[in-house]
Design a protein around this motif. Sequence first.
Motif, PDB file in Angstrom:
ATOM      1  N   GLU A  40       0.867  -1.168   0.000  1.00 43.63           N
ATOM      2  CA  GLU A  40       0.000   0.000   0.000  1.00 43.63           C
ATOM      3  C   GLU A  40       0.916   1.234   0.000  1.00 43.63           C
ATOM      4  O   GLU A  40       1.908   1.278   0.740  1.00 43.63           O
ATOM      5  CB  GLU A  40      -0.808  -0.021   1.302  1.00 43.63           C
ATOM      6  CG  GLU A  40      -1.927   0.942   1.362  1.00 43.63           C
ATOM      7  CD  GLU A  40      -2.689   0.804   2.692  1.00 43.63           C
ATOM      8  OE1 GLU A  40      -2.154   0.234   3.653  1.00 43.63           O
ATOM      9  OE2 GLU A  40      -3.822   1.298   2.728  1.00 43.63           O
ATOM     10  N   GLY A  41       0.643   2.164  -0.853  1.00 43.83           N
ATOM     11  CA  GLY A  41       1.431   3.395  -0.877  1.00 43.83           C
ATOM     12  C   GLY A  41       2.786   3.263  -1.542  1.00 43.83           C
ATOM     13  O   GLY A  41       3.625   4.150  -1.421  1.00 43.83           O
ATOM     14  N   LEU A  42       3.006   2.160  -2.241  1.00 44.51           N
ATOM     15  CA  LEU A  42       4.271   2.005  -2.969  1.00 44.51           C
ATOM     16  C   LEU A  42       4.366   3.101  -4.033  1.00 44.51           C
ATOM     17  O   LEU A  42       3.376   3.397  -4.703  1.00 44.51           O
ATOM     18  CB  LEU A  42       4.319   0.619  -3.647  1.00 44.51           C
ATOM     19  CG  LEU A  42       5.569   0.306  -4.477  1.00 44.51           C
ATOM     20  CD1 LEU A  42       6.783   0.112  -3.561  1.00 44.51           C
ATOM     21  CD2 LEU A  42       5.362  -0.957  -5.316  1.00 44.51           C
ATOM     22  N   SER A  43       5.546   3.671  -4.158  1.00 45.64           N
ATOM     23  CA  SER A  43       5.725   4.768  -5.116  1.00 45.64           C
ATOM     24  C   SER A  43       5.257   4.334  -6.519  1.00 45.64           C
ATOM     25  O   SER A  43       5.621   3.256  -6.999  1.00 45.64           O
ATOM     26  CB  SER A  43       7.196   5.192  -5.107  1.00 45.64           C
ATOM     27  OG  SER A  43       7.669   5.368  -6.403  1.00 45.64           O
ATOM     28  N   ALA A  62      -2.363 -11.313 -14.580  1.00 51.58           N
ATOM     29  CA  ALA A  62      -3.687 -11.898 -14.371  1.00 51.58           C
ATOM     30  C   ALA A  62      -4.387 -11.289 -13.163  1.00 51.58           C
ATOM     31  O   ALA A  62      -5.614 -11.279 -13.085  1.00 51.58           O
ATOM     32  CB  ALA A  62      -3.558 -13.408 -14.184  1.00 51.58           C
ATOM     33  N   LEU A  63      -3.599 -10.809 -12.209  1.00 55.49           N
ATOM     34  CA  LEU A  63      -4.183 -10.192 -11.017  1.00 55.49           C
ATOM     35  C   LEU A  63      -3.179  -9.215 -10.424  1.00 55.49           C
ATOM     36  O   LEU A  63      -1.984  -9.516 -10.339  1.00 55.49           O
ATOM     37  CB  LEU A  63      -4.504 -11.271  -9.958  1.00 55.49           C
ATOM     38  CG  LEU A  63      -4.952 -10.769  -8.580  1.00 55.49           C
ATOM     39  CD1 LEU A  63      -6.354 -10.175  -8.623  1.00 55.49           C
ATOM     40  CD2 LEU A  63      -4.915 -11.898  -7.548  1.00 55.49           C
ATOM     41  N   ARG A  64      -3.674  -8.042 -10.070  1.00 56.63           N
ATOM     42  CA  ARG A  64      -2.819  -7.085  -9.369  1.00 56.63           C
ATOM     43  C   ARG A  64      -3.555  -6.666  -8.106  1.00 56.63           C
ATOM     44  O   ARG A  64      -4.747  -6.359  -8.141  1.00 56.63           O
ATOM     45  CB  ARG A  64      -2.586  -5.877 -10.281  1.00 56.63           C
ATOM     46  CG  ARG A  64      -1.708  -4.833  -9.639  1.00 56.63           C
ATOM     47  CD  ARG A  64      -1.541  -3.666 -10.594  1.00 56.63           C
ATOM     48  NE  ARG A  64      -1.583  -2.432  -9.834  1.00 56.63           N
ATOM     49  CZ  ARG A  64      -1.640  -1.232 -10.362  1.00 56.63           C
ATOM     50  NH1 ARG A  64      -1.707  -1.085 -11.674  1.00 56.63           N
ATOM     51  NH2 ARG A  64      -1.661  -0.170  -9.607  1.00 56.63           N
ATOM     52  N   HIS A  65      -2.838  -6.697  -6.975  1.00 54.79           N
ATOM     53  CA  HIS A  65      -3.520  -6.383  -5.712  1.00 54.79           C
ATOM     54  C   HIS A  65      -2.635  -5.543  -4.810  1.00 54.79           C
ATOM     55  O   HIS A  65      -1.448  -5.824  -4.646  1.00 54.79           O
ATOM     56  CB  HIS A  65      -3.897  -7.693  -4.993  1.00 54.79           C
ATOM     57  CG  HIS A  65      -4.538  -7.467  -3.664  1.00 54.79           C
ATOM     58  ND1 HIS A  65      -5.842  -7.042  -3.520  1.00 54.79           N
ATOM     59  CD2 HIS A  65      -4.040  -7.579  -2.411  1.00 54.79           C
ATOM     60  CE1 HIS A  65      -6.118  -6.905  -2.234  1.00 54.79           C
ATOM     61  NE2 HIS A  65      -5.041  -7.226  -1.534  1.00 54.79           N
ATOM     62  N   GLU A  66      -3.227  -4.496  -4.236  1.00 50.94           N
ATOM     63  CA  GLU A  66      -2.509  -3.674  -3.263  1.00 50.94           C
ATOM     64  C   GLU A  66      -2.816  -4.228  -1.867  1.00 50.94           C
ATOM     65  O   GLU A  66      -3.980  -4.275  -1.456  1.00 50.94           O
ATOM     66  CB  GLU A  66      -2.973  -2.214  -3.365  1.00 50.94           C
ATOM     67  CG  GLU A  66      -2.226  -1.297  -2.426  1.00 50.94           C
ATOM     68  CD  GLU A  66      -2.706   0.158  -2.555  1.00 50.94           C
ATOM     69  OE1 GLU A  66      -2.036   0.936  -3.256  1.00 50.94           O
ATOM     70  OE2 GLU A  66      -3.754   0.486  -1.961  1.00 50.94           O
ATOM     71  N   VAL A  67      -1.767  -4.669  -1.171  1.00 55.08           N
ATOM     72  CA  VAL A  67      -1.970  -5.328   0.125  1.00 55.08           C
ATOM     73  C   VAL A  67      -2.090  -4.282   1.224  1.00 55.08           C
ATOM     74  O   VAL A  67      -1.196  -3.471   1.422  1.00 55.08           O
ATOM     75  CB  VAL A  67      -0.785  -6.273   0.441  1.00 55.08           C
ATOM     76  CG1 VAL A  67      -0.935  -6.882   1.831  1.00 55.08           C
ATOM     77  CG2 VAL A  67      -0.672  -7.356  -0.617  1.00 55.08           C
ATOM     78  N   ASN A  68      -3.206  -4.300   1.946  1.00 57.28           N
ATOM     79  CA  ASN A  68      -3.310  -3.391   3.079  1.00 57.28           C
ATOM     80  C   ASN A  68      -3.647  -4.099   4.372  1.00 57.28           C
ATOM     81  O   ASN A  68      -3.887  -3.482   5.388  1.00 57.28           O
ATOM     82  CB  ASN A  68      -4.309  -2.253   2.794  1.00 57.28           C
ATOM     83  CG  ASN A  68      -5.514  -2.761   2.049  1.00 57.28           C
ATOM     84  OD1 ASN A  68      -5.960  -3.874   2.306  1.00 57.28           O
ATOM     85  ND2 ASN A  68      -6.024  -1.978   1.105  1.00 57.28           N
TER      86      ASN A  68
END
Length: 349
Positions: A40-43, A62-68
């Motif tokens: 989360e918040g990666l530049s 196939a899938l992109r996810h922001e981990v929070n």
Amino acid sequence: MKTAQISVPWLVRMKPGALQRLGLYLARPRLGPVALFHSEGLSQSILDVALQSLQDHSIALALRHEVNEASVEEAVRLLGAVPPSCKALVGVGGGKALDVAKYTASLAGLPYFAVPTSLSNDGFCSPQASLTLEGKRRSLPTGLPEAVIVDLGVCERAPRMLWHSGIGDLSSKFTAVADWTLAFHRRGVAINDLAALISDATVFQFMANPVSDERGIRLLATALMLNGVAMEIAGSSRPASGSEHLISHALDMNGARPRLHGLQTGTAAYLVSSLQRGDHHERIGELFARTGFWESVRKEPFCKEEWRLAVERAPSVKEDFYTILSETDAWPEFARTIAHDSALVGCFE
Ligand SMILES: [Zn+2]
């Protein structure tokens, strides 16, 4: 004696611009499409480089996810979301995202590519993931990553406090190995000499050039990575985690103000090493002085009372885990060090 088969990373790239080659590293062994989890918040610019590289080498996303959320529940949910066509899972960023990616990959039985963007602890290549389960923090077994990709330029530009945290986590290998040796003498806990040697040697390697230039970042990344491998060889966390980690876990469990893992374990290692025989206390002190480690601690000083409670709780944090804290009433000694050691001025309040 029984020997066990272990799996270690088969691809290790530590160089400037490695992130731009992520797609190539996946394309060569034909590992596409992929799922990519990031912090989360990666530049955005770091993320763009990774995504562009996948595109340049025709690796479908196939899938992109922001981990929070770093929990087992989240990893299980993500497992259900990973399409069956995925050939690998990629984790880009810091601790939380990499732990979730590593654990999800191990549940899915997929090759895992670790791409840390800072070196704040040894978790990017360790055989366990630190996640919560029903709200409680746990260390869960996973495999090691199949690939470790460290873009030295990206890590060099990461905040200095994260670098200090990595140094703190690394220096705690001295105290961890000393605790392991003590547990062998007092309780007959088996020691794997090779794992202990790797763990100790990596700290000395880094100490030869403890600066945040390209060579120093490579040494720190290598040392932290080999610590993960040492854990896999030993089949336990002993080469990387001793009483200093118990204190850090107790701080987390007591709900102390959350601080970077390596700032906690490094400070605890400095204190614990004064109780252990040998010259580790002096060595860690020198390393911290040279790297300016204490500056990061002073930015937000620790609370002495929180540490007193954590040190008292630490011996009971892990069942059947003998350390120097099992046989010493450590707090009075720590309190004296905190009060009189000039290096620690401004680090506790
Ligand atoms: Zn650690």
